[in-house]
Write an enzyme that holds these catalytic residues in place. Structure first.
Site, PDB file in Angstrom:
ATOM      1  N   ASP A 330       0.982  -1.318  -0.012  1.00  0.00           N
ATOM      2  CA  ASP A 330       0.025   0.092   0.034  1.00  0.00           C
ATOM      3  C   ASP A 330       0.939   1.178  -0.007  1.00  0.00           C
ATOM      4  O   ASP A 330       1.845   1.249   0.877  1.00  0.00           O
ATOM      5  CB  ASP A 330      -0.839   0.077   1.139  1.00  0.00           C
ATOM      6  N   LEU A 331       0.576   2.313  -0.931  1.00  0.00           N
ATOM      7  CA  LEU A 331       1.494   3.440  -1.085  1.00  0.00           C
ATOM      8  C   LEU A 331       0.699   4.217   0.165  1.00  0.00           C
ATOM      9  O   LEU A 331      -0.464   5.046  -0.188  1.00  0.00           O
ATOM     10  CB  LEU A 331       1.211   4.138  -2.615  1.00  0.00           C
ATOM     11  N   ASP A 373      -4.348   2.994  -4.292  1.00  0.00           N
ATOM     12  CA  ASP A 373      -2.894   2.862  -3.821  1.00  0.00           C
ATOM     13  C   ASP A 373      -2.643   1.566  -3.685  1.00  0.00           C
ATOM     14  O   ASP A 373      -1.535   1.528  -2.953  1.00  0.00           O
ATOM     15  CB  ASP A 373      -2.761   3.892  -2.773  1.00  0.00           C
TER      16      ASP A 373
END
Length: 454
Positions: A330-331, A373
């Site tokens: 996950d960004l 994301d």
């Protein structure tokens, strides 16, 4: 004393022999005119020949463009074309047989010839009498019609090969092979022109270098070309013009010394260039649509649908001894990047993440953008230490890549699939997703390992 004779009565007093001669002359003239009318209706010309086959009589004045006067005394057989039997030497009746004869300019003319032999009182053949009808135009029309039927039958057969194939690639292969065999070619191929170099999409034999060079150099400038290869045989390049994905060139060539292309060959080649070009164009368009349907447009990675299908396929066919690791990435700071620096900065962060995951996947792994994301990375055959090392490398790489003054950072969940496990893709993804949220709850910017599969 007799009264004077009136002028209109004088003919009655002519001698009997003169009156008969006048009547006979009129009858002969009428008979000759009748004969000419009937002969003209029944045939284009009539003739007689002597025992040696030389013309002794011809009517009318023009015979197949020749002057009848100049043909007198000439052997009738001298007008025949071809190597068949000479009807003027058979000395027997011939009824409406086709023969090719030379016109005045040497052009071939087809005639329906009818002959009867002439005999003397003892039964000896002394010559021939005949009629002829010029059917050249009808013969050409019949030949063209027959050729058209043959061409249609051939194209139908080739179209069936193309239509019944399972895929566009199979259709090209079947069509090219059928075309090669039907026209006696040494090889056939479909070539797609390119900005750097043309690419051969399908071929039945290695394409001569000269033909590839001709396409690459734009020798034919987008127009059809036929000719003879240097040191080779007849060749043809025929274009299918369409949108960029549907532009192609059908290439066909024969061995050295083979016969040149005739009109029927070229008609078939043009039709097949259009047919196979359309198949190739549709196939390439379909491939592009499938690529777009399975690829994330922003990052170029596989999308969620494509990844789940590929992972399910990999786990179904994997050997029992093979394991692997799934990383859910996950960004973390995408929203702050978008809010502070704009969506261009956020898009740059997503592309940077995609580049990192693509490099980490290597030649055997698979990276994908799962949505928003979130990203996933499948490492086939990886054990737990290898999966952890990959996660830590990603965390370090992200920290070293500032974007507009702010570095992206990741939260990573890891799910390991032990060798010989029967766990399916859905279970593996669910465990990695749970581990990801454990990493986020732990403060982000780190990784967590999922609980082992039940």
């Amino acid at each position: 004393m007799n009264a004077a004779l009136r002028p209109e009565d004088r003919s009655a007093t002519l001698p009997p022999s003169a009156a008969a001669a006048g009547a006979l002359h009129g009858a002969l003239l009428e008979s000759r005119q009748r004969w000419q009318d009937l002969a003209g209706l029944a045939a284009d010309f009539v003739f007689e020949a002597d025992g040696a086959g030389r013309f002794t009589f011809l009517w009318p004045d023009q015979i197949l463009g020749h002057s009848a006067t100049r043909l007198l005394g000439r052997r009738a057989a001298s007008l025949l074309l071809g190597t068949g039997p000479d009807p003027f030497e058979l000395r027997q009746a011939v009824r409406r047989q086709r023969y090719w004869m030379a016109g005045a300019g040497g052009e071939p003319r087809c005639v329906l010839l009818s002959l009867v032999p002439l005999a003397d009182a003892r039964g000896n053949i002394t010559g021939l009498r005949g009629t002829a009808h010029d059917v050249t135009e009808q013969e050409h029309a019949a030949t063209a019609a027959a050729a058209g039927l043959r061409r249609a039958a051939l194209l139908d057969a080739l179209a069936d090969k193309v239509r019944l194939a399972a895929t566009a690639r199979d259709s090209l292969a079947q069509g090219l092979a059928g075309l090669r065999d039907a026209l006696g070619c040494a090889g056939t191929a479909m070539i797609v022109p390119g900005q750097e170099a043309p690419s051969t999409v399908a071929a039945t034999a290695e394409v001569p270098v000269a033909l590839v060079a001709a396409v690459a150099a734009g020798l034919v400038a987008g127009t059809d070309w036929t000719g003879t290869l240097e040191g080779g045989g007849p060749a043809a390049l025929l274009h299918h013009h369409g949108r960029p994905l549907a532009t192609s060139v059908l290439v066909a060539w024969r061995d050295r010394g083979a016969r040149d292309w005739d009109a029927e060959d070229l008609a078939v080649l043009r039709s097949m260039a259009a047919m196979l070009g359309a198949v190739l164009g549709f196939g390439r368009i379909q491939e592009e649509l499938e690529r777009q349907a399975t690829t994330d447009a922003l990052t170029g990675l596989a999308n969620r649908r494509a990844f789940l299908a590929a992972l399910a396929g990999a786990l179904d066919v994997a050997a029992p001894s093979q394991g692997g690791a799934l990383l859910f990435v996950d960004l973390d700071n995408l929203k702050p990047l978008n809010d502070r620096y704009g969506h261009d900065a956020g898009d740059a962060a997503l592309r940077t993440t995609a580049d990192l995951l693509h490099a980490a996947a290597g030649p055997d792994g698979l990276a994908a953008r799962f949505g928003g994301d979130e990203f996933v990375l499948w490492l086939p055959g990886a054990d737990v230490p290898a999966a952890i090392a990959t996660a830590e490398n990603l965390l370090r790489a992200a920290a070293d890549l500032p974007l507009d003054g702010k570095s992206p950072h990741f939260s990573i969940g890891i799910a390991w699939r032990r060798p010989g496990s029967a766990e399916h893709a859905a279970g593996l993804v669910a465990r990695a997703d749970t581990a990801l949220y454990d990493a986020k709850r732990a403060g982000r910017g780190g990784w967590r390992m999922a609980e082992p599969a039940p």
